[in-house]
Enzyme design. Sequence first.
Site, PDB file in Angstrom:
ATOM      1  N   SER A 107     -15.626 -54.952 -42.181  1.00  0.00           N
ATOM      2  CA  SER A 107     -16.848 -54.773 -41.395  1.00  0.00           C
ATOM      3  C   SER A 107     -18.053 -55.028 -42.281  1.00  0.00           C
ATOM      4  CB  SER A 107     -16.880 -53.327 -40.897  1.00  0.00           C
ATOM      5  OG  SER A 107     -18.162 -52.984 -40.434  1.00  0.00           O
TER       6      SER A 107
ATOM      7  N   TYR B 171     -15.964 -44.228 -42.281  1.00  0.00           N
ATOM      8  CA  TYR B 171     -15.756 -45.636 -41.917  1.00  0.00           C
ATOM      9  C   TYR B 171     -16.277 -46.559 -43.012  1.00  0.00           C
ATOM     10  CZ  TYR B 171     -15.816 -49.815 -38.876  1.00  0.00           C
ATOM     11  OH  TYR B 171     -15.622 -51.057 -38.324  1.00  0.00           O
TER      12      TYR B 171
HETATM   13  P1  NAI Z   1     -10.232 -52.207 -30.579  1.00  0.00           P
HETATM   14  O1  NAI Z   1     -10.230 -50.739 -30.314  1.00  0.00           O
HETATM   15  O2  NAI Z   1     -10.489 -53.099 -29.429  1.00  0.00           O
HETATM   16  O3  NAI Z   1      -8.855 -52.611 -31.302  1.00  0.00           O
HETATM   17  C1  NAI Z   1      -8.312 -51.836 -32.333  1.00  0.00           C
HETATM   18  C2  NAI Z   1      -6.822 -51.625 -32.089  1.00  0.00           C
HETATM   19  O4  NAI Z   1      -6.277 -50.872 -33.180  1.00  0.00           O
HETATM   20  C3  NAI Z   1      -6.526 -50.852 -30.814  1.00  0.00           C
HETATM   21  O5  NAI Z   1      -5.707 -51.595 -29.941  1.00  0.00           O
HETATM   22  C4  NAI Z   1      -5.830 -49.595 -31.306  1.00  0.00           C
HETATM   23  O6  NAI Z   1      -4.842 -49.105 -30.437  1.00  0.00           O
HETATM   24  C5  NAI Z   1      -5.251 -50.053 -32.630  1.00  0.00           C
HETATM   25  N1  NAI Z   1      -4.929 -48.910 -33.492  1.00  0.00           N
HETATM   26  C6  NAI Z   1      -5.697 -47.840 -33.770  1.00  0.00           C
HETATM   27  N2  NAI Z   1      -5.030 -46.972 -34.540  1.00  0.00           N
HETATM   28  C7  NAI Z   1      -3.794 -47.492 -34.759  1.00  0.00           C
HETATM   29  C8  NAI Z   1      -2.654 -47.054 -35.471  1.00  0.00           C
HETATM   30  N3  NAI Z   1      -2.624 -45.884 -36.125  1.00  0.00           N
HETATM   31  N4  NAI Z   1      -1.557 -47.846 -35.480  1.00  0.00           N
HETATM   32  C9  NAI Z   1      -1.559 -49.011 -34.787  1.00  0.00           C
HETATM   33  N5  NAI Z   1      -2.619 -49.479 -34.107  1.00  0.00           N
HETATM   34  C10 NAI Z   1      -3.726 -48.727 -34.092  1.00  0.00           C
HETATM   35  O7  NAI Z   1     -11.325 -52.402 -31.711  1.00  0.00           O
HETATM   36  P2  NAI Z   1     -11.859 -53.708 -32.490  1.00  0.00           P
HETATM   37  O8  NAI Z   1     -13.310 -53.610 -32.492  1.00  0.00           O
HETATM   38  O9  NAI Z   1     -11.219 -54.924 -32.012  1.00  0.00           O
HETATM   39  O10 NAI Z   1     -11.398 -53.369 -33.968  1.00  0.00           O
HETATM   40  C11 NAI Z   1     -10.713 -54.285 -34.793  1.00  0.00           C
HETATM   41  C12 NAI Z   1     -11.234 -54.167 -36.208  1.00  0.00           C
HETATM   42  O11 NAI Z   1     -12.575 -54.674 -36.250  1.00  0.00           O
HETATM   43  C13 NAI Z   1     -11.294 -52.754 -36.753  1.00  0.00           C
HETATM   44  O12 NAI Z   1     -10.785 -52.739 -38.065  1.00  0.00           O
HETATM   45  C14 NAI Z   1     -12.767 -52.427 -36.756  1.00  0.00           C
HETATM   46  O13 NAI Z   1     -13.099 -51.493 -37.746  1.00  0.00           O
HETATM   47  C15 NAI Z   1     -13.352 -53.795 -37.045  1.00  0.00           C
HETATM   48  N6  NAI Z   1     -14.740 -53.950 -36.676  1.00  0.00           N
HETATM   49  C16 NAI Z   1     -15.148 -53.724 -35.386  1.00  0.00           C
HETATM   50  C17 NAI Z   1     -16.474 -53.913 -35.044  1.00  0.00           C
HETATM   51  C18 NAI Z   1     -16.953 -53.728 -33.651  1.00  0.00           C
HETATM   52  O14 NAI Z   1     -18.166 -53.841 -33.420  1.00  0.00           O
HETATM   53  N7  NAI Z   1     -16.092 -53.501 -32.681  1.00  0.00           N
HETATM   54  C19 NAI Z   1     -17.471 -54.356 -36.039  1.00  0.00           C
HETATM   55  C20 NAI Z   1     -16.925 -54.566 -37.356  1.00  0.00           C
HETATM   56  C21 NAI Z   1     -15.620 -54.381 -37.651  1.00  0.00           C
END
Ligand code: NAI
Length: 345
Positions: free
Chosen positions: A150, A163
């Site tokens: 991030s 985070y």
């Molecule tokens: P999202 O919530 O749509 O997807 C994240 C997925 O990780 C979910 O499907 C969730 O079930 C899964 N997950 C969570 N804990 C888990 C575990 N213990 N074991 C297996 N799966 C698990 O969120 P997003 O935004 O797509 O996140 C993806 C990455 O992007 C993350 O690392 C987040 O920190 C990063 N990120 C997100 C930003 C945003 O604005 N959404 C900005 C910068 C980075």
Amino acid sequence: MKDFAGKIVFVTGGASGAGLGQAKVFGKAGMKVAIADVRQDALDKAVDEIVAYGIKRSDVLALKVDLTNRAEYTAAADKVEAVFGGPPHLLIQTAGVNSFGPIEASTFDDFDWVMGVCLNHVVNGLLIFVPRMIKAYAHKTEFHVATTSSMGAFMAGSTTGPYSAAKAAVNNLMYSYADALKPYGSGATVLCPGNINSNIGNAEKFRPANLKNTGYYVSEGTMKTLGAIHATGIDPIELAEILKEGIENGRVIVLPDHNTGEQRAAQLRGQDEQIEDLCLTATEREAKSAARMAEMMKRFAPPPTNGDEKAAPPPPPMWGVPEGGEAFGQARTDLDWVDPSKKKK
Ligand code: NAI
């Protein structure tokens, strides 16, 4: 890594948001796709979406796994090898969660949950897969490790402590792997987006039962506000294409396109400035911050008027609280050491 066709990609958090976008894009590039996620319902939907995107169902493997659990993660790695005939050539660790509140309000559960998913699962995956990848592919075929970090890796905020700490550590770790994997003919990439159109605003709904004791104020309303903010973020497919370009061209850090050029330079300058500020004495820092504030006030002050002009237009709205939403980033109301202004009013 330039050739993806016929190879295997393993995407963590692949059931939603950024990870799902990566599964689709690398699947479209001809890879067999394994997605690992903790939510079975989301995995089922994701498989349908990936297939609808044009990837053969037999080339998609969905694995329900809590990636913070090393035994479960190892079993998932074994399963991929059994089904697809080898370890992944491309490991993309994207699973993540977020939770906002004053750092002094944080509980052990807040740290264990956020750092467990955002940092420890990345360590787990690297330790489980990298030895297998080296043994199977070093100097025979291309392989690569990537992580979704991030912009938070580059900055600290008073309400994003666990985070930001996890993401900073992940970046550092990936710089180490980028160096370490070079002799094996491989590399590492860390993707650092700003805002993604994803479901992360709902992450609190899926917080594990054993880590529920948060020090932050969390409600349907705070999740609604976060959802509205993330709806304005970059599209996961576009983000995955940017990551693909980064991997193809051996970039170690990938900042999405809205952070490139001038904006990227400004962001990196901002990071340097923050480090410089932190090296100053408290008095010097106060003075610099006052000067910066005065400069900002000058920049945003309405132009002088002689009374005849129409009122200056209001400044553009910042991310606001939508109807039915609530401000996030506050402490639980019952914590008796937290500044009342940092608690939900
Ligand atoms: P999202 O919530 O749509 O997807 C994240 C997925 O990780 C979910 O499907 C969730 O079930 C899964 N997950 C969570 N804990 C888990 C575990 N213990 N074991 C297996 N799966 C698990 O969120 P997003 O935004 O797509 O996140 C993806 C990455 O992007 C993350 O690392 C987040 O920190 C990063 N990120 C997100 C930003 C945003 O604005 N959404 C900005 C910068 C980075």
